[in-house]
Design a protein around this motif. Structure first.
Motif, short mmCIF file in Angstrom:
data_model
loop_
_atom_site.label_atom_id
_atom_site.label_comp_id
_atom_site.label_asym_id
_atom_site.label_seq_id
_atom_site.Cartn_x
_atom_site.Cartn_y
_atom_site.Cartn_z
N LEU A 36 -14.22 -29.88 21.61
CA LEU A 36 -12.56 -30.85 21.40
C LEU A 36 -12.92 -31.47 20.16
N GLY A 37 -11.39 -31.12 19.63
CA GLY A 37 -11.19 -31.34 18.29
C GLY A 37 -10.48 -30.28 17.55
N THR A 38 -9.26 -30.25 17.66
CA THR A 38 -8.61 -29.53 17.46
C THR A 38 -7.69 -29.77 16.11
N ASP A 39 -8.04 -29.32 15.73
CA ASP A 39 -7.56 -28.99 13.34
C ASP A 39 -8.03 -30.32 13.43
N ILE A 275 -3.54 -35.64 15.91
CA ILE A 275 -4.86 -35.85 14.72
C ILE A 275 -5.60 -36.51 15.13
N PHE A 276 -4.87 -37.39 14.45
CA PHE A 276 -6.04 -39.19 15.34
C PHE A 276 -6.69 -39.63 16.18
N GLU A 277 -5.01 -39.04 16.81
CA GLU A 277 -5.35 -39.75 18.60
C GLU A 277 -7.00 -38.47 19.22
N PHE A 305 -5.05 -31.52 25.74
CA PHE A 305 -4.45 -30.27 25.87
C PHE A 305 -2.89 -30.54 26.07
N PHE A 306 -2.75 -31.36 27.25
CA PHE A 306 -1.14 -32.02 26.39
C PHE A 306 -1.09 -32.56 25.61
N GLY A 307 -1.45 -33.00 24.70
CA GLY A 307 -1.82 -33.59 23.34
C GLY A 307 -1.16 -32.15 22.20
N GLU A 308 -2.16 -31.35 23.22
CA GLU A 308 -1.34 -29.73 21.60
C GLU A 308 -0.02 -30.03 21.75
N ARG A 309 0.23 -29.97 23.63
CA ARG A 309 1.42 -29.08 24.05
C ARG A 309 2.89 -29.83 23.68
N ASP A 310 2.45 -31.04 23.29
CA ASP A 310 3.44 -32.52 23.34
C ASP A 310 3.86 -32.11 22.24
N LEU A 311 2.75 -33.05 21.21
CA LEU A 311 2.90 -33.37 19.54
C LEU A 311 2.48 -32.32 19.15
N TYR A 312 1.11 -31.01 19.33
CA TYR A 312 1.38 -30.31 18.13
C TYR A 312 1.93 -28.93 18.12
N ALA A 335 -11.57 -29.33 31.65
CA ALA A 335 -10.73 -28.67 30.38
C ALA A 335 -9.82 -28.73 29.67
N ARG A 336 -9.69 -27.54 28.94
CA ARG A 336 -9.11 -27.51 27.35
C ARG A 336 -8.79 -26.33 27.40
#
Length: 390
Positions: A36-39, A275-277, A305-312, A335-336
């Protein structure tokens, strides 16, 4: 013959056919799973990571030529260059990951010796499991062994990051190299990318990490990765103008962001919010693992996952179909995504007793949804880089 013995046999045969005789030594370095921790590493935040069983092996021996001759069995190509004459301009090709390491080590004043070598990796190239860092770190260990000097794991990770930044032209953070150097069998790591320290975090004994490779080509990953980093850096600059205590997005929390977000254009607001979330999710995920709170694990991975989809905005339809297949699988806990997005690998936390059933389900469901055959790897926290002893 077991897979490790078959692999060793194939590398030996290639080494003998290219150079004659036997290698003097062997080294290895693992890939990694971003739990966990994309970028977040790009923003000096926290990442939950672990080294995995997939790795790069190099068989090597010293050469009096003062040259590096290395053959990659994965790409079927060889390189040959004189030490001290490495290419000076960056290029996105596999050979720069090799020559970049010797260039950086040479600049640091280490006495390098010529080598003849054969490399083979089981880390999927371009799959988001850090095949590049696995190669970089294994090459660095080869030079240490051949030259008779020793770097500690942090020095090795930083040298390899520098080579990837400057020679391959990838402006990445420290996550991949650190994971390959510090990986520990049986435990994940919570990495603090600002202090370059970690704490060990045990995954519950009855949970397995299952890597699900979408086998979808990551054609946008390089250019869009650089773009996301630039967007986050610009967003940080604008937030910093409002509050100088903000050094990176790691320093932002929800109340602060709510107060300052009007200073950001919409796209930068979305990138910075993710990123901060995400950084907050990493810390919460560690706590969930420690107390074995599976509902929290699921919720935090969903948010990622949904943050990467909708925000990132780094997902593609193949990733969404894989996520649906994983979340519908027997025994799934959470899962993610894992890695750079735009395809590549994803991962699931699965009840150990149901891993085979889960794997069959995911393979079937994903194939029916996309027409693509997934590659599925059951893995566990594995040891970091070092010599291979036979």
């Amino acid at each position: 013959m077991n897979p490790g013995a078959e692999r060793k046999k194939g590398i030996l045969e290639k080494f003998r056919s290219l150079y004659g005789g036997e290698p003097a030594g062997w080294v290895r370095a693992p890939g990694r799973a971003e739990l966990l921790g994309t970028d977040t590493d790009d923003n000096l935040g926290y990442v939950m990571t672990m080294a995995i069983h997939l790795d790069t092996w190099i068989a090597w021996r010293v050469s009096a030529s003062g040259r590096v001759a290395l053959h990659s069995m994965n790409v079927g190509e060889s390189l040959d260059y004189r030490l001290g004459e490495e290419p000076a301009t960056p290029a996105a090709s596999w050979d720069r990951y090799v020559s970049g390491v010797s260039r950086v080590l040479g600049l640091q004043g280490h006495a390098l010796r010529g080598v003849e070598a054969v490399a083979h990796s089981t880390v999927p190239i371009g799959g988001g499991l850090s095949s590049s860092a696995s190669l970089l770190v294994s090459v660095c260990h080869m030079h240490q062994a051949a030259g008779g000097f020793r770097l500690d794991p942090k020095q090795t990770a930083l040298a390899c990051q520098q080579a990837e930044n400057q020679d391959a032209g990838v402006n990445c953070g420290i996550l991949d190299h650190y994971s390959a150097c510090f990986g520990l069998a049986g435990t994940a790591l919570l990495l603090d990318c600002r202090s370059l320290t970690h704490v060990e975090v045990r995954i519950p004994a009855d949970i397995r990490v299952v890597i699900c490779d979408t086998n979808y080509p990551r054609t946008l990953a390089g250019s869009e990765y650089a773009k996301r980093r630039q967007e986050c850096e610009e967003g940080t600059r604008l937030l910093q103008a409002q509050d100088p205590s903000i050094r990176t997005l790691r320093d932002v929390n929800t109340p602060l962001f709510e107060r300052l977000q009007e200073a950001l254009p919409e796209t930068l607001r979305k990138r910075c919010q993710f990123i901060f979330e995400e950084n907050q999710r990493v810390v919460a995920f560690m706590a969930a693992l420690v107390r074995d709170d599976r509902a929290a694990m699921r919720r935090l991975c969903e948010g990622s996952f949904f943050g990467e989809r909708d925000l990132y905005e780094k997902t593609v339809p193949a990733m969404e179909r894989m996520y649906e297949a994983m979340m519908g699988g027997p025994g799934v806990v959470a899962a993610r995504q894992s890695g750079g997005g735009f395809g590549g690998c994803m991962l699931a936390y699965v009840q150990a007793a149901r891993v085979e059933e889960f794997s069959r389900h995911v393979g079937r469901q994903y194939r029916e949804a996309t027409g693509i055959e997934a590659a599925i790897h059951v893995t566990e926290p594995s040891a970091g880089a070092g010599p291979l002893e036979w």
